[in-house]
Design an enzyme around this catalytic site. Structure first.
Site: not given
Length: 366
Positions: A107, A170, A194, A199, A223, A262
Site C-alpha cells: 500500500t 471490497y 496482512y 482497508r 502483519k 512492518i
C-alpha cells in the site's frame, strides 16, 4: 486419425477429410452432456511454476527472524514512470541503517496504482540489485484469487524471498473463502498475511491464521493492524507477528511479544526505528517519534509519506492520482518536526523544505 474423430474436427481443405456431422447431429452433440477435461476437475492438476535452484530458495525461518521491515515508497519521474535511481537510493539508505527487509509494491509503495507488469518488474529489480543485502517481500496479494496465484508465481520466479498476502477486499468472502484463497498461494513459498480491516473492510479472525499455520510451514507470520491484544493472542500461540501500526509497535515489541514492525515511518528515520525494535524498551524515543507517526497518518497512507520524502529532497514531488500532497500548513509542521527530532536522523542530505503548491506534479495517466 481415429483418436481425433471425437473432437468433431472438420476440414474441407485438408488432405485428411474428417467427417463433418450433419446439422442435426451437430445440434445433438452441442446439447449432450459436457464432459470436462481432466485439468478442470482434478484439484491442483497444473504443476507449480517454481524453481528449485539454491539461489531462489528461501527459508521461512529467515523471514520470521526479521525485526524491522520497511514498506518502501515507490518514487516517480515527472511523467509518472518509476524513478529507479531514487528508488535505489532509498533502498541503499535502508540497508545502511540496518533495516532487514522491504515490502515492494505494498500500500505504501502504491502497488494498487501499478500494472502487474510494473509490479513484477519492480520486485525483480529489487531482488537483482539488493537481494543479497536485504530480504525482498513482494506484495502479490489481490482480491482475485486468480490474480494472486499468477502474481505470486511470477514474484517467486523473479526471486522474491517472500510474499505478502491480503484477504479479499471490497468483494468480501466468507471465513472459509478466506482460508481457501490464502491456501491457494501459501504452498508457493514463505508468506506474510496482512490483516488491515480498515482497508479491506473485513477482519481476518485468528482461527483462519491458526488453520493456515497448522496446514503449512510456509506461513512466516502476520502483519497485524487490529491491536496489541490480537498480537498477544498470536504470540501466545506460537504465531510470529509484526505490528502494522507504527504508533503501537514499541509496545507490541516489548510488551506483547511481537517480533518487530512492518513500518512506514522507517522510510524517514530507519535508524531510529531499528533502535526502537532492537535495543530494548525505550519509552523516551517512542514518545519522541509519536508526533511524527501521527503526522504521517493524519490522511490515508501514503499521502503523508510521499509529501515528507519530497520535502526531504529524496523523491521528486510527483504524485500518481488519486493521491495529492498535504496542504502547506501541514508541510510547515513537518519542517518543525524534522528540526525537533534532528535532521541527521532523517533520510537524505538536503535541507528540509515546505515546498510551494506549484512544486508538486499530479499525474492522472501513468
Amino acid at each position: 486419425m481415429t483418436a481425433l474423430k471425437g473432437y468433431g474436427l472438420c476440414s474441407m481443405d485438408s488432405a485428411l477429410h474428417f467427417p463433418c456431422p450433419k446439422p442435426f447431429q451437430a445440434y445433438k452433440r452441442r446439447s449432450s452432456r459436457y464432459v470436462s477435461p481432466k485439468a478442470a476437475v482434478v484439484p491442483n492438476f497444473h504443476l507449480p511454476m517454481r524453481s528449485l535452484e539454491v539461489k531462489n530458495r528461501t527459508n521461512t525461518d529467515d523471514i520470521k527472524a526479521l525485526r524491522v521491515i520497511t514498506a518502501i515508497k515507490t518514487p516517480y519521474l515527472p511523467d509518472g514512470r518509476f524513478d529507479l535511481e531514487a528508488y535505489d537510493d532509498l533502498i541503499n539508505i535502508q540497508i545502511q541503517n540496518g533495516v532487514q527487509g522491504v515490502i515492494v509494491g505494498g500500500t505504501t509503495g502504491e502497488g494498487q496504482l501499478m500494472s502487474w507488469d510494473e509490479h513484477i518488474m519492480l520486485i525483480g529489480h529489487t531482488v537483482n540489485c539488493f537481494g543479497g543485502s536485504i530480504k525482498v517481500i513482494g506484495n502479490t496479494g489481490s482480491n482475485s484469487t486468480r490474480e494472486a496465484i499468477h502474481a505470486t508465481e511470477q514474484g517467486f520466479a523473479v526471486g522474491m524471498h517472500a510474499a505478502l498476502h491480503i484477504n479479499p477486499y471490497y468483494g468480501k468472502t466468507s471465513v472459509d473463502g478466506m482460508v481457501a484463497h490464502l491456501q491457494s498461494v501459501l504452498h508457493m513459498g514463505p508468506t506474510i498475511i496482512y490483516n488491515v480491516p480498515g482497508r479491506t473492510g473485513q477482519d481476518i479472525p485468528p482461527r483462519v491464521i491458526f488453520e493456515l499455520a497448522r496446514g503449512s510451514s510456509n506461513l512466516a507470520g502476520v502483519k497485524e493492524c487490529v491491536g496489541n491484544k490480537r498480537v498477544e493472542e498470536y504470540t501466545e500461540n506460537g504465531v510470529v507477528v509484526w505490528s502494522g501500526n507504527d504508533d503501537e509497535c514499541h509496545d507490541s515489541r516489548w510488551g506483547y511479544g511481537a517480533t518487530g514492525v512492518i513500518s512506514v515511518t522507517s522510510n524517514l528515520v530507519p535508524g531510529l526505528m531499528r533502535k526502537l525494535m532492537f535495543e530494548g524498551k525505550n519509552s523516551e524515543l517512542n514518545k519522541k517519534l509519536l508526533p511524527l507517526m501521527g503526522w504521517l497518518f493524519q490522511e490515508p497512507n501514503p499521502i503523508g509519506l510521499n509529501t515528507a520524502l519530497a520535502q526531504l529532497g529524496v523523491a521528486r514531488p510527483v504524485f500518481r492520482l488519486p493521491y495529492v500532497p498535504l496542504p502547506l500548513a501541514k508541510r510547515v509542521e513537518f519542517v518543525r518536526m524534522v528540526e525537533e527530532i534532528g535532521r541527521e536522523h532523517f533520510v537524505g542530505e538536503r535541507d528540509v523544505q515546505a515546498l510551494d503548491d506549484d512544486d508538486f506534479i499530479l499525474i492522472g495517466r501513468y
